[in-house]
Write a protein that holds these residues in place. Structure first.
Motif, mmCIF file in Angstrom:
data_model
loop_
_atom_site.group_PDB
_atom_site.id
_atom_site.type_symbol
_atom_site.label_atom_id
_atom_site.label_comp_id
_atom_site.label_asym_id
_atom_site.label_seq_id
_atom_site.Cartn_x
_atom_site.Cartn_y
_atom_site.Cartn_z
ATOM 1 N N GLU A 1 0.841 -1.194 0.000
ATOM 2 C CA GLU A 1 0.000 0.000 0.000
ATOM 3 C C GLU A 1 0.874 1.240 0.000
ATOM 4 O O GLU A 1 1.838 1.341 0.753
ATOM 5 N N ARG B 1 2.092 4.707 0.984
ATOM 6 C CA ARG B 1 1.950 5.558 2.161
ATOM 7 C C ARG B 1 3.268 6.277 2.391
ATOM 8 O O ARG B 1 4.327 5.858 1.915
ATOM 9 N N ASP C 1 0.674 3.512 12.629
ATOM 10 C CA ASP C 1 0.405 4.733 11.870
ATOM 11 C C ASP C 1 0.009 5.803 12.883
ATOM 12 O O ASP C 1 -1.015 5.679 13.554
#
Length: 406
Positions: free
Chosen positions: A35, A37, A57
């Motif tokens: 993903e 990020r 996160d």
């Protein structure tokens, strides 16, 4: 006039040649979906009981995944590479493990010693230094290849004339590609300059009894080692190393009996606020305040227990304090303007570690025996999230990659 005279030794460059001859690091497997990020939102939490880390996160206040395979993390530390892509984890088993924060996978691991408790990454991002309890000394590795660049044994002379290896503590990086560290049994501070082909080692003798940990000021100027064997601290001004090591705060406990010390205080992540510095007092239920212009003791703040971590919010208006066993169920907040405790929080059982988000609006606190991490708003003290973790301890966010000494 210098109090202590440095002794300089030129180290051979043969080991440094490894850096030039080592093959390039293997490219990570990118076939799996990752993903997209930014790493600026990421951090890791040490899960000491399971030898794993939680990848978190900080904006979303979530645990992304739990990653195993880091060995003995009963006392562990983390440093981030210059690009904040990788985290190096230092373990009690002597393991040095590199974690890819984007893939969430370990992409390098070596057992480099018998017992390591921390290290540092050089200013230019090329080298990672590891401080070892066993066998004692510092080893420096290439960040990309994880090949050994140089091995610096912490050999010192004992009073009877024999030699031994000292435990190395307080490894930090300073500007100029220099590592600074302390030798516990030897009572010495050494600097290792990695800026040239022939690394240069400088030794400062007789700095005080049992330096147990150390810190570096945010501008990289002052290296300060706490002394376990006596009151006071040892200060090395790296802008003027020719002045040697000076003693500061020598009398903060004179005439007083220490309490039993169940946990060594930690100085990394120390608190600076304007021209004040806040330190944990060894064996006392106090936070010490010093004037950084002359390093004189100005205040002693009574707190809940023996301080372990004393850290300032990035705006320097608050200092957050955690405590040693058996009073390690609280966190206290000191207002740096009034020097008063303004809040006492109860995030769980066995609290030691905490970390501010980069601009300080939130703080994450780990409660080891409650198996949880609590996220607070640092202005309102409201609980924003409670996250599960396996015996969590150290918390490290990637903004440390761009901070001197962190």
């Amino acid at each position: 006039m210098p109090l202590f005279t440095p002794i300089k030794t030129l180290l051979t460059a043969s080991a440094v040649a490894l850096l030039l001859s080592s093959p390039a690091a293997a490219e990570p497997d990118t076939t799996a979906h990752v993903e997209l990020r930014g790493t600026g939102d990421l951090g890791v939490v040490i899960e000491r009981a399971t030898g794993s880390v939680a990848l978190v996160d900080t904006t979303e206040k979530t645990v992304l995944r739990h990653i195993e395979g880091f060995g003995d993390l009963s006392h562990a530390s983390v440093k981030f590479t210059r690009d904040a892509r990788h985290a190096f984890v230092f373990g009690r088993d002597g393991g040095l493990t590199r974690l890819d924060l984007l893939t969430g996978e370990i992409d390098g691991r070596i057992i480099q010693g018998g017992n390591s408790i921390g290290g540092a990454i050089s200013q230019d991002g090329r080298f990672v230094a590891v401080g070892n309890y066993e066998p004692g000394g510092v080893k420096v590795f290439d960040v990309e290849t994880m090949e050994l660049v140089i091995d610096v044994p912490a050999t010192y002379e004992k009073p009877d004339g024999t030699t031994d290896q000292a435990k190395v503590v307080g490894v930090v990086d300073v500007p100029g590609n220099i590592f600074v560290f302390s030798l516990f049994e030897a009572g010495e501070i050494w600097t290792l300059d990695m800026s040239t082909d022939e690394p240069e080692l400088t030794k400062y003798r007789d700095v005080g009894s049992m330096p147990y940990d150390a810190l570096i000021t945010p501008n990289g100027r002052y290296y300060i080692a706490g002394l376990f064997g006596e009151d006071g601290m040892a200060l090395l001004d790296l802008w003027h190393p020719e002045n040697g090591v000076q003693r500061i705060l020598p009398d903060y406990g004179r005439g007083e009996e220490r309490l039993p010390v169940y946990k060594m205080p930690h100085l990394e992540g120390w608190a600076m606020a304007g021209d004040q510095a806040f330190f944990p007092a060894v064996g006392r239920n106090e936070v010490l305040v010093a004037n950084t212009r002359d390093w004189s003791l100005t205040e002693r703040i009574e707190v809940h227990g023996q301080p372990i971590f004393v850290m300032s919010r990035p705006d320097e208006q608050q200092v957050w304090v955690t405590f040693a066993h058996p009073l390690n169920d609280k966190v206290q907040v000191i207002d740096t303007r009034t020097l008063e405790v303004i809040e006492t929080l109860s995030p769980g059982e066995s609290i030691l570690h905490k970390e501010f988000t980069p601009r300080g609006e939130h703080i994450w606190i780990s409660a080891r025996d409650s198996n949880q991490i609590t996220v607070y708003d640092t202005r309102t003290f409201e609980v924003l999230a409670t996250l599960p973790a396996e015996s969590p301890s150290g918390i490290f966010f990637t903004h440390r990659a761009h901070r001197i000494g962190l």
